[in-house]
Design an enzyme around this catalytic site. Sequence first.
Site, short mmCIF file in Angstrom:
data_model
loop_
_atom_site.label_atom_id
_atom_site.label_comp_id
_atom_site.label_asym_id
_atom_site.label_seq_id
_atom_site.Cartn_x
_atom_site.Cartn_y
_atom_site.Cartn_z
N HIS A 102 0.86 -1.19 0.00
CA HIS A 102 0.00 0.00 0.00
C HIS A 102 0.89 1.24 0.00
O HIS A 102 1.93 1.26 0.68
CB HIS A 102 -0.90 -0.02 1.24
CG HIS A 102 -1.90 1.09 1.28
ND1 HIS A 102 -1.56 2.37 1.66
CD2 HIS A 102 -3.22 1.12 0.98
CE1 HIS A 102 -2.63 3.14 1.61
NE2 HIS A 102 -3.66 2.40 1.20
N ASP A 134 0.91 4.17 1.41
CA ASP A 134 1.26 4.72 2.72
C ASP A 134 2.22 3.81 3.47
O ASP A 134 3.12 4.27 4.18
CB ASP A 134 0.02 4.96 3.56
CG ASP A 134 -0.87 6.05 3.00
OD1 ASP A 134 -0.34 6.97 2.34
OD2 ASP A 134 -2.10 5.99 3.21
N LYS A 135 2.03 2.50 3.31
CA LYS A 135 2.92 1.55 3.99
C LYS A 135 4.30 1.50 3.33
O LYS A 135 5.31 1.27 4.00
CB LYS A 135 2.28 0.17 4.02
CG LYS A 135 1.27 0.01 5.12
CD LYS A 135 1.97 -0.10 6.45
CE LYS A 135 1.30 0.75 7.50
NZ LYS A 135 2.14 1.08 8.63
N GLU A 193 10.23 11.84 7.07
CA GLU A 193 8.95 11.73 6.38
C GLU A 193 9.20 11.35 4.92
O GLU A 193 10.13 11.87 4.29
CB GLU A 193 8.19 13.05 6.43
CG GLU A 193 8.00 13.61 7.83
CD GLU A 193 7.08 12.78 8.69
OE1 GLU A 193 6.30 11.97 8.13
OE2 GLU A 193 7.11 12.94 9.93
N GLU A 213 14.48 15.68 9.58
CA GLU A 213 15.73 16.06 10.23
C GLU A 213 16.37 14.86 10.90
O GLU A 213 15.68 13.95 11.37
CB GLU A 213 15.49 17.17 11.25
CG GLU A 213 14.43 16.81 12.29
CD GLU A 213 14.20 17.94 13.28
OE1 GLU A 213 14.22 19.10 12.85
OE2 GLU A 213 14.04 17.65 14.47
N LYS A 251 -5.65 -4.57 0.41
CA LYS A 251 -6.34 -4.15 1.63
C LYS A 251 -7.28 -5.27 2.06
O LYS A 251 -7.78 -6.03 1.23
CB LYS A 251 -7.15 -2.87 1.40
CG LYS A 251 -6.35 -1.68 0.93
CD LYS A 251 -7.21 -0.45 0.68
CE LYS A 251 -7.58 0.22 1.97
NZ LYS A 251 -8.24 1.54 1.74
N PHE A 265 -7.83 -4.22 -10.75
CA PHE A 265 -6.93 -3.57 -9.80
C PHE A 265 -5.50 -3.88 -10.25
O PHE A 265 -4.75 -4.55 -9.55
CB PHE A 265 -7.21 -4.07 -8.38
CG PHE A 265 -6.47 -3.35 -7.29
CD1 PHE A 265 -5.64 -2.26 -7.54
CD2 PHE A 265 -6.59 -3.78 -5.97
CE1 PHE A 265 -4.97 -1.63 -6.51
CE2 PHE A 265 -5.91 -3.15 -4.93
CZ PHE A 265 -5.10 -2.07 -5.20
N ASP A 281 -1.85 5.79 -6.26
CA ASP A 281 -2.23 6.80 -5.27
C ASP A 281 -0.98 7.19 -4.50
O ASP A 281 -0.16 6.33 -4.16
CB ASP A 281 -3.28 6.24 -4.32
CG ASP A 281 -3.95 7.30 -3.45
OD1 ASP A 281 -3.71 8.49 -3.71
OD2 ASP A 281 -4.68 6.93 -2.53
N ALA A 282 -0.80 8.46 -4.21
CA ALA A 282 0.38 8.91 -3.47
C ALA A 282 0.36 8.35 -2.05
O ALA A 282 -0.70 8.16 -1.45
CB ALA A 282 0.43 10.43 -3.43
N ARG A 294 0.11 7.82 7.79
CA ARG A 294 -1.32 7.96 7.51
C ARG A 294 -2.13 6.72 7.90
O ARG A 294 -3.35 6.72 7.69
CB ARG A 294 -1.55 8.27 6.04
CG ARG A 294 -1.27 9.71 5.68
CD ARG A 294 -2.04 10.18 4.47
NE ARG A 294 -1.72 9.44 3.26
CZ ARG A 294 -1.97 9.91 2.04
NH1 ARG A 294 -2.54 11.09 1.88
NH2 ARG A 294 -1.66 9.20 0.97
N LYS A 295 -1.50 5.70 8.43
CA LYS A 295 -2.24 4.48 8.77
C LYS A 295 -2.09 4.16 10.26
O LYS A 295 -1.77 3.03 10.66
CB LYS A 295 -1.73 3.32 7.90
CG LYS A 295 -2.17 3.44 6.45
CD LYS A 295 -3.66 3.31 6.30
CE LYS A 295 -4.15 3.54 4.87
NZ LYS A 295 -4.18 4.97 4.49
N LYS A 331 10.49 7.75 13.17
CA LYS A 331 10.89 8.42 14.40
C LYS A 331 11.82 7.54 15.23
O LYS A 331 11.54 6.35 15.43
CB LYS A 331 9.65 8.78 15.23
CG LYS A 331 8.70 9.73 14.52
CD LYS A 331 7.44 9.99 15.32
CE LYS A 331 6.50 10.92 14.57
NZ LYS A 331 5.23 11.15 15.32
N LYS A 367 11.40 9.85 20.59
CA LYS A 367 10.06 10.39 20.34
C LYS A 367 9.05 9.52 21.07
O LYS A 367 8.85 8.35 20.73
CB LYS A 367 9.74 10.42 18.85
CG LYS A 367 10.30 11.61 18.09
CD LYS A 367 11.77 11.56 17.89
CE LYS A 367 12.24 12.64 16.90
NZ LYS A 367 13.72 12.66 16.80
N ASP A 424 5.96 9.55 20.97
CA ASP A 424 4.90 9.04 20.10
C ASP A 424 5.12 7.56 19.84
O ASP A 424 4.16 6.78 19.76
CB ASP A 424 4.93 9.77 18.74
CG ASP A 424 4.20 11.09 18.77
OD1 ASP A 424 3.40 11.31 19.70
OD2 ASP A 424 4.42 11.91 17.86
#
Length: 410
Positions: free
Chosen positions: A16, A18-19, A44, A57, A184, A252, A260-261, A266-267, A287, A291, A293
């Site tokens: 995918h 995003d992955k 990123e 960074e 998916k 597909f 798709d970008a 995002r997941k 990260k 961090k 997060d």
Amino acid sequence: MRSNYLFTSESVSEGHPDKVSDQISDAIVDLMLAKDPESRVACETMTTTQRVILSGEIRCAPMYDEANEAWAVNGGWAPGAKEEIEKAVRSTVRDIGYEQDGFHWKTLTFENHLHGQSSEIAQGVDASGNKDEGAGDQGIMFGFACDETPDLMPAPLDYSHKILEQLAEDRKSGKAPFLEPDAKSQLSLRYEDGKPVACTAVVVSTQHGKGYDEGEKEAELKAYVKEVVTAILPEGWLSDATEWHINPTGAFEIGGPDGDAGLTGRKIIVDTYGGAAPHGGGAFSGKDPTKVDRSAAYITRYMAKNIVAAGLASRCTIQLAYAIGVSKPLSLYVDTHGTGTVSDEQLETALAGIEKLGGLTPRGIRTHLGLNKAIYRKSAAYGHFGRTADGDHFPWERTDLVDDLKAAVG
């Protein structure tokens, strides 16, 4: 809590878009940590048709040319560093399996816009004088565990991940050569008395080779997907009443970043608990473990999982909160949703007092779980939680806190 209901979760494959971005970002984290365990990374990634772009960074001594006073002079890269980063990106895309006209590991255009870490962020995080190392940012992090599956994860997400893992394994082994990397899955489960008992709907969309959207080839693909799902779900969960939606839109063939970008982070619901538990809002991939997060989300999962594994609850949510530059957490919250064998307050006191957790400071978390290592790319697809602790990988999935918890609550 309701006892009888339907609940749905989804997963996405390593292909995918995003992955793909998450895995590239974590490949950069691993590259830096392998060179310098104290590296600081916030990477990123954007992926699109035949292009990968990095931004963010870093601070990693072996990758920085100390002859330059600032990264802004000429990028600050030590000899060969930029080439190593590009190699890590291309090898990640190759391992996922992208060798298509619209996205190919060898021919894609690569842009590197990484630069040095902000000195103002560094001064808040780094230890100095009598100041302990602080959290890399403010925020809230949640961990969760439940006894719905052997992995102590919510069942809809856990099995959605496993379906896509099997598709990827069969694609790479040659068992299912008609599959391509993007896919998916989604499962709707019926709960009775708070436990999953049946699957009411299955949705699987998988990228495929040419012609597998019609005739015998389409039938072959759909039969294969049904076979995989049937083998993975517990016996008796599927029935004639189960709805099946396999590639419901039709063809597909165009997928991944060409279709798709993709962007890092995002997941976050796929990465965590499929919507069955709260999320603090911060992504993990790209990260380094200063961090919170990332590291605090891992330690809250670790604590929640051990509480359930110890038989102290069948369902547990834990929250931590931090301020940037401050080492101690601002709050610790435990909620066993009425399933605890001891009070939630007792569990909060027990966790706060277990010495090996290091006061739940960023450094204490990293030391206990061993997070300053190149272990992250494997976590960037098929969920960060519910995985098997294996050597240095997925240490937050260990259940070695069970005895400490039992002793602490008497």
